[in-house]
Scaffold this motif. Structure first.
Motif, PDB file in Angstrom:
ATOM      1  N   ALA A  19      10.535  15.287  48.744  1.00  0.00           N
ATOM      2  CA  ALA A  19      11.060  14.106  48.266  1.00  0.00           C
ATOM      3  C   ALA A  19      12.380  14.002  48.732  1.00  0.00           C
ATOM      4  O   ALA A  19      13.385  15.228  48.859  1.00  0.00           O
ATOM      5  N   SER A  20      12.932  12.918  49.325  1.00  0.00           N
ATOM      6  CA  SER A  20      14.209  12.770  49.969  1.00  0.00           C
ATOM      7  C   SER A  20      15.434  12.375  48.771  1.00  0.00           C
ATOM      8  O   SER A  20      16.321  12.442  49.055  1.00  0.00           O
ATOM      9  N   SER A  21      14.921  11.629  47.797  1.00  0.00           N
ATOM     10  CA  SER A  21      15.701  11.225  46.564  1.00  0.00           C
ATOM     11  C   SER A  21      14.812  11.173  45.541  1.00  0.00           C
ATOM     12  O   SER A  21      13.555  10.857  45.454  1.00  0.00           O
ATOM     13  N   GLU A  23      14.993   8.575  43.375  1.00  0.00           N
ATOM     14  CA  GLU A  23      14.403   6.800  43.413  1.00  0.00           C
ATOM     15  C   GLU A  23      13.130   6.970  44.255  1.00  0.00           C
ATOM     16  O   GLU A  23      12.166   6.317  44.028  1.00  0.00           O
ATOM     17  N   ASP A  24      13.082   7.542  45.347  1.00  0.00           N
ATOM     18  CA  ASP A  24      12.128   7.489  46.484  1.00  0.00           C
ATOM     19  C   ASP A  24      10.757   8.137  46.014  1.00  0.00           C
ATOM     20  O   ASP A  24       9.704   7.759  46.008  1.00  0.00           O
ATOM     21  N   TYR A  25      11.054   9.340  45.276  1.00  0.00           N
ATOM     22  CA  TYR A  25       9.957  10.009  44.626  1.00  0.00           C
ATOM     23  C   TYR A  25       9.012   9.449  43.486  1.00  0.00           C
ATOM     24  O   TYR A  25       8.026   9.174  43.245  1.00  0.00           O
ATOM     25  N   LYS A  26      10.066   8.652  42.658  1.00  0.00           N
ATOM     26  CA  LYS A  26       9.471   7.797  41.526  1.00  0.00           C
ATOM     27  C   LYS A  26       8.622   6.703  42.258  1.00  0.00           C
ATOM     28  O   LYS A  26       7.334   6.427  41.659  1.00  0.00           O
ATOM     29  N   VAL A  27       8.965   6.054  43.162  1.00  0.00           N
ATOM     30  CA  VAL A  27       7.953   5.189  43.973  1.00  0.00           C
ATOM     31  C   VAL A  27       6.822   5.612  44.446  1.00  0.00           C
ATOM     32  O   VAL A  27       5.524   5.143  44.099  1.00  0.00           O
ATOM     33  N   THR A  28       6.938   6.829  44.925  1.00  0.00           N
ATOM     34  CA  THR A  28       5.971   7.705  45.402  1.00  0.00           C
ATOM     35  C   THR A  28       4.865   7.797  44.437  1.00  0.00           C
ATOM     36  O   THR A  28       3.586   7.788  44.436  1.00  0.00           O
TER      37      THR A  28
END
Length: 213
Positions: A19-21, A23-28
């Motif tokens: 995970a890069s962030s 928020e990005d992980y939430k989307v994933t």
């Protein structure tokens, strides 16, 4: 086609390291829950159930997708928290896919499935009954674990007095959330076995997630 289930480490372990962030992980993870729900619905298709039961299971899966989306977006405050919510959703979709042939009710503060509590001891109320002359008893999630438990803080469910298979008609369990802070989350699964003449005839799990606040 194998029915997907979350293992001991859950699905998040595979992705969170990359995970890069947050928020990005939430989307994933929101996308992952939506995608995997298709597999569960495909299993419902294969069962060729009566219309009412078919609709009930589909609605159960769809409802979990919506609530998981909400909790990942608004409740989870860490990558670990996202993992807990996502794996809880996977458990709930598996439970909806399998159906619930006998009554099981698990509540925290009178609320089911997606709940809220303050830090400290949290009472979990289990009420279940078997069909006809059958009984309902508290089972085990696995050979080594009475309950499935995943959290963002050190959590446990007291097992004192739960030796064997205690009656599940009206059972109070105690979740220890004394080490929790605001916006921590904990997910747990209670398994109930239906028995007749001392022999298990069926079993089902019910998963609940608690937002500490």
């Amino acid at each position: 086609m194998a029915l997907p289930m979350a293992g001991p480490g859950g699905y998040g372990d595979e992705y969170s390291e990359r995970a890069s962030s947050l928020e990005d992980y939430k989307v994933t993870c929101i996308r992952f829950v939506r995608d995997i729900s298709v597999d569960y619905i495909a299993w419902v298709d294969r069962y060729a159930l009566p219309a009412e039961e078919d609709a009930r299971r589909r609605e159960g899966i769809t409802s979990v997708v919506g609530r998981a989306d909400e909790w990942i977006s608004r409740v989870a405050r860490s990558i670990r928290g996202v993992d807990v919510v996502m794996n809880d959703a996977i458990q709930k979709m598996a439970e909806a896919t399998a159906g619930r042939p006998f009554p099981i009710d698990v509540t925290v503060g009178g609320v089911r499935a997606y709940t809220r509590a303050r830090p400290g001891p949290v009472e979990v109320r289990l009420r279940a009954s078997g069909r006809g002359a059958r009984s309902a008893a508290l089972g085990r999630h696995s050979r080594d674990e009475r309950f499935r438990l995943e959290s963002t803080f050190p959590a446990s469910i007291a097992e004192g007095g739960l030796d064997g298979s205690p009656d599940a008609s009206d059972l109070a369990l105690l979740l220890d959330a004394s080490g929790a802070s605001r916006d921590d989350v904990v997910s747990f699964t209670v398994v109930v076995q239906e028995t007749e003449a001392g022999e298990e005839t069926d079993r089902r799990g019910v998963s609940t997630i608690v937002h500490i606040g």
